[in-house]
Structures are given as structure tokens and as C-alpha cells.
Design a protein around this motif. Sequence first.
Motif, mmCIF file in Angstrom:
data_model
loop_
_atom_site.group_PDB
_atom_site.id
_atom_site.type_symbol
_atom_site.label_atom_id
_atom_site.label_comp_id
_atom_site.label_asym_id
_atom_site.label_seq_id
_atom_site.Cartn_x
_atom_site.Cartn_y
_atom_site.Cartn_z
ATOM 1 N N UNK A 2 0.871 -1.110 -0.079
ATOM 2 C CA UNK A 2 -0.029 -0.013 -0.144
ATOM 3 C C UNK A 2 0.937 1.114 0.039
ATOM 4 N N UNK A 3 1.801 1.373 0.783
ATOM 5 C CA UNK A 3 2.708 2.596 0.834
ATOM 6 C C UNK A 3 3.655 2.535 -0.275
ATOM 7 N N UNK A 4 4.029 1.546 -1.050
ATOM 8 C CA UNK A 4 4.762 1.721 -2.405
ATOM 9 C C UNK A 4 3.561 2.209 -3.570
ATOM 10 N N UNK A 5 2.422 1.779 -3.232
ATOM 11 C CA UNK A 5 1.486 2.321 -4.435
ATOM 12 C C UNK A 5 1.195 3.626 -4.295
ATOM 13 N N UNK A 40 -6.205 14.596 1.589
ATOM 14 C CA UNK A 40 -6.264 14.771 3.105
ATOM 15 C C UNK A 40 -5.083 13.919 3.664
ATOM 16 N N UNK A 41 -4.387 13.185 2.819
ATOM 17 C CA UNK A 41 -3.044 12.563 3.340
ATOM 18 C C UNK A 41 -1.898 13.427 3.423
ATOM 19 N N UNK A 42 -1.478 13.741 4.543
ATOM 20 C CA UNK A 42 -0.556 14.550 4.956
ATOM 21 C C UNK A 42 0.878 13.842 4.638
ATOM 22 N N UNK A 43 1.255 12.402 5.217
ATOM 23 C CA UNK A 43 2.419 12.043 5.151
ATOM 24 C C UNK A 43 2.347 10.392 5.069
ATOM 25 N N UNK A 49 -0.566 5.751 7.562
ATOM 26 C CA UNK A 49 -0.950 6.802 6.682
ATOM 27 C C UNK A 49 -1.401 8.101 7.622
ATOM 28 N N UNK A 50 -0.717 9.106 7.624
ATOM 29 C CA UNK A 50 -1.099 10.190 8.489
ATOM 30 C C UNK A 50 -2.019 11.340 7.637
ATOM 31 N N UNK A 57 -3.691 2.849 10.016
ATOM 32 C CA UNK A 57 -2.751 1.855 9.882
ATOM 33 C C UNK A 57 -2.730 1.138 8.413
ATOM 34 N N UNK A 58 -1.641 0.735 7.820
ATOM 35 C CA UNK A 58 -1.839 0.130 6.381
ATOM 36 C C UNK A 58 -2.551 -1.069 6.159
ATOM 37 N N UNK A 59 -2.586 -1.770 7.106
ATOM 38 C CA UNK A 59 -3.260 -3.039 7.302
ATOM 39 C C UNK A 59 -4.882 -3.035 7.142
ATOM 40 N N UNK A 60 -5.084 -1.785 7.476
ATOM 41 C CA UNK A 60 -6.732 -1.622 7.335
ATOM 42 C C UNK A 60 -7.106 -1.053 5.990
ATOM 43 N N UNK A 61 -6.285 -0.684 5.136
ATOM 44 C CA UNK A 61 -6.522 -0.400 3.531
ATOM 45 C C UNK A 61 -7.049 -1.568 2.851
ATOM 46 N N UNK A 62 -8.367 -1.539 2.149
ATOM 47 C CA UNK A 62 -8.857 -2.625 1.343
ATOM 48 C C UNK A 62 -8.791 -2.338 0.084
#
Length: 86
Positions: A2-5, A40-43, A49-50, A57-62
Motif C-alpha cells: 500500500x505504501x509503495x503504491x 487529506x493525506x499529509x504523510x 498513513x498520516x 494503519x496500512x493493514x486496514x486499507x482494503x
Amino acid sequence: MVRKILNEYKWRQDRDFNLIEVHYIDRLSPRGYAILKGEDIEDMGDRFIFTKNGMIPYHRVIRILYDGKIIYEKTRGYHNKYSKKP
């Protein structure tokens, strides 16, 4: 993954990060998930994801959409009620 994408879409010159939508598990939402807009994503840290309102947390991204098209979808590890298409 997720972070990479998200980083790829944030830093590529030919992409508008504001067209990103991140769908993540939110147990307080009646539909089971909430939507976070790219603006709305700051960092993006190592684990979270801040946003302007907190951390996800990335693990909640579906699911991640770009301009309405799915570019990432979690295929395992979450309950089917969250897998409804937007």
C-alpha cells in the motif's frame, strides 16, 4: 505494498495525487469502511498513513482507487462485508 503504491502516485509527475481514494476498514461506519481522499493525506510513514484527523494503519486499507479505477484491492485477511465495490 500500500505504501509503495501511494508513494508512486504521489511522486510521479504524470499523476494527480488528489485523484486517489483510499478505502479502509472503519468499524464505526455503517458500511464497514471509510474513504480517505488523496488531498487529506499529509504523510506516509512506515506503518501508518498520516491524515489531518489522525492515523490509519496500512493493514486496514482494503482498496485504492485512482480516478475511479481500482489500482489495489486486498484479496485476503478481511471479512467479506468490506469487499463491496464502491
